[in-house]
Design a protein around this motif. Structure first.
Motif, PDB file in Angstrom:
ATOM      1  N   VAL A 118     116.289 -60.401  28.973  1.00 10.25           N
ATOM      2  CA  VAL A 118     115.223 -60.123  28.008  1.00 10.25           C
ATOM      3  C   VAL A 118     114.818 -58.649  28.058  1.00 10.25           C
ATOM      4  N   GLU A 119     114.714 -58.108  29.266  1.00 13.03           N
ATOM      5  CA  GLU A 119     114.284 -56.717  29.408  1.00 13.03           C
ATOM      6  C   GLU A 119     115.214 -55.767  28.649  1.00 13.03           C
ATOM      7  N   ILE A 120     116.517 -56.011  28.782  1.00 16.22           N
ATOM      8  CA  ILE A 120     117.489 -55.125  28.138  1.00 16.22           C
ATOM      9  C   ILE A 120     117.438 -55.248  26.623  1.00 16.22           C
ATOM     10  N   VAL A 121     117.407 -56.468  26.097  1.00 15.35           N
ATOM     11  CA  VAL A 121     117.436 -56.602  24.638  1.00 15.35           C
ATOM     12  C   VAL A 121     116.151 -56.101  23.997  1.00 15.35           C
ATOM     13  N   ARG A 134     132.511 -54.282  31.829  1.00 14.05           N
ATOM     14  CA  ARG A 134     131.943 -52.941  31.937  1.00 14.05           C
ATOM     15  C   ARG A 134     131.576 -52.359  30.573  1.00 14.05           C
ATOM     16  N   ALA A 135     131.970 -53.041  29.494  1.00  9.37           N
ATOM     17  CA  ALA A 135     131.740 -52.522  28.139  1.00  9.37           C
ATOM     18  C   ALA A 135     130.273 -52.202  27.852  1.00  9.37           C
ATOM     19  N   THR A 167     126.719 -48.003  26.427  1.00 10.38           N
ATOM     20  CA  THR A 167     125.387 -47.397  26.502  1.00 10.38           C
ATOM     21  C   THR A 167     125.484 -45.933  26.914  1.00 10.38           C
ATOM     22  N   LEU A 168     126.366 -45.624  27.849  1.00 12.44           N
ATOM     23  CA  LEU A 168     126.559 -44.236  28.265  1.00 12.44           C
ATOM     24  C   LEU A 168     127.054 -43.384  27.102  1.00 12.44           C
ATOM     25  N   VAL A 169     127.991 -43.907  26.326  1.00 12.10           N
ATOM     26  CA  VAL A 169     128.494 -43.181  25.154  1.00 12.10           C
ATOM     27  C   VAL A 169     127.362 -42.952  24.148  1.00 12.10           C
ATOM     28  N   GLU A 170     126.537 -43.975  23.939  1.00 12.20           N
ATOM     29  CA  GLU A 170     125.404 -43.846  23.015  1.00 12.20           C
ATOM     30  C   GLU A 170     124.450 -42.748  23.474  1.00 12.20           C
ATOM     31  N   ILE A 171     124.155 -42.725  24.773  1.00 11.58           N
ATOM     32  CA  ILE A 171     123.249 -41.710  25.319  1.00 11.58           C
ATOM     33  C   ILE A 171     123.808 -40.314  25.091  1.00 11.58           C
ATOM     34  N   LEU A 172     125.089 -40.130  25.380  1.00  7.42           N
ATOM     35  CA  LEU A 172     125.711 -38.820  25.217  1.00  7.42           C
ATOM     36  C   LEU A 172     125.713 -38.377  23.756  1.00  7.42           C
ATOM     37  N   VAL A 184     118.278 -49.051  30.114  1.00  5.94           N
ATOM     38  CA  VAL A 184     119.254 -50.117  29.854  1.00  5.94           C
ATOM     39  C   VAL A 184     120.492 -49.924  30.722  1.00  5.94           C
ATOM     40  N   LEU A 185     120.973 -48.694  30.791  1.00  2.00           N
ATOM     41  CA  LEU A 185     122.164 -48.396  31.595  1.00  2.00           C
ATOM     42  C   LEU A 185     121.932 -48.775  33.058  1.00  2.00           C
TER      43      LEU A 185
END
Length: 226
Positions: A17-20, A91-92, A97-102, A213-214
């Motif tokens: 729940v926290e992540i979504v 790991r997706a 999420t890392l790609v989104e942050i970058l 989230v990451l």
């Protein structure tokens, strides 16, 4: 069996729940940001398609065609997310999420130099990856970038709870999905305020949410009861 009747013995890290809720907040925020800055939607491709044909039907193709790039970028993001899931498996979510942050950091840094088109493409790509990778909360289907499906499932779960059966589980799912809608709306409100107040720094807020989230994606799954 309906997805609303699914109760998992253990919640996947990317389905908590926290992540979504954090992702829904970021989703609403980015939609408000792209609408104010670029005049298009990052997540709501239905709206982009409708506006494309509304302007096109009026013969205003100059305005109509600006809705095409985010739609195409969203499609590319879905393909990238599918490729990530196939290549990296569990790991997706973290990698996506890392790609989104970058991407958001890059767009934020280049805010004053980046053409509107490039910014729109990048954020629509982020939205697509998020919606394709994060698809469930505690085993039930949901969306973190739009609320229509969440509203339907919340109402269905509430209706099912009133008819008996697993009332606690149904009420819980209805409450979670309702909270997702509220988080999305809160994100849009905060996004609108921040974009107008601090446009050069506005993308820092969803970046912080995605960083959390990451980190949460690396936490051991917790147990939930039906």
């Amino acid at each position: 069996m309906s997805t609303l009747d699914v109760v998992a013995d253990a919640v996947r890290r990317d389905e908590t729940v926290e992540i979504v809720l954090l992702l829904a907040f970021a989703g609403g925020y980015l939609d408000a940001y792209t609408w104010i800055i670029h005049g298009v939607m990052a997540n709501a491709q239905t709206a982009n398609l409708v506006l494309l044909w509304v302007h096109g039907g009026e013969g205003d193709w100059g305005n109509a065609l600006r809705f095409v790039p985010p739609i195409l970028a969203f499609a590319v993001g879905i393909v990238i997310a599918a490729w990530l899931r196939r290549l990296t498996g569990e790991r997706a979510p973290a990698i996506s999420t890392l790609v989104e942050i970058l991407l958001l950091i890059t767009i934020g840094i280049l805010h004053n130099r980046l053409p509107d088109l490039a910014g729109t493409l990048g954020i629509s790509l982020v939205a697509a990856m998020q919606t394709a990778v994060f698809t469930k909360v505690e085993g039930a289907v949901c969306s973190t970038v739009m609320i229509t499906g969440n509203m339907r499932h919340a109402i269905e779960a509430l209706f099912a709870a009133t008819l008996g059966g697993s009332r606690i589980g149904a009420f819980r799912r209805s409450g979670i999905l309702t909270a997702l809608c509220m988080a999305f709306g809160l994100g849009a409100a905060v996004g609108a305020f921040a974009t107008k107040s601090i446009p050069d720094l506005a993308l820092g807020i969803p970046v912080v949410a995605l960083l959390v989230v990451l980190l949460r994606c690396e936490v051991t799954p917790r147990q939930v009861s039906p």
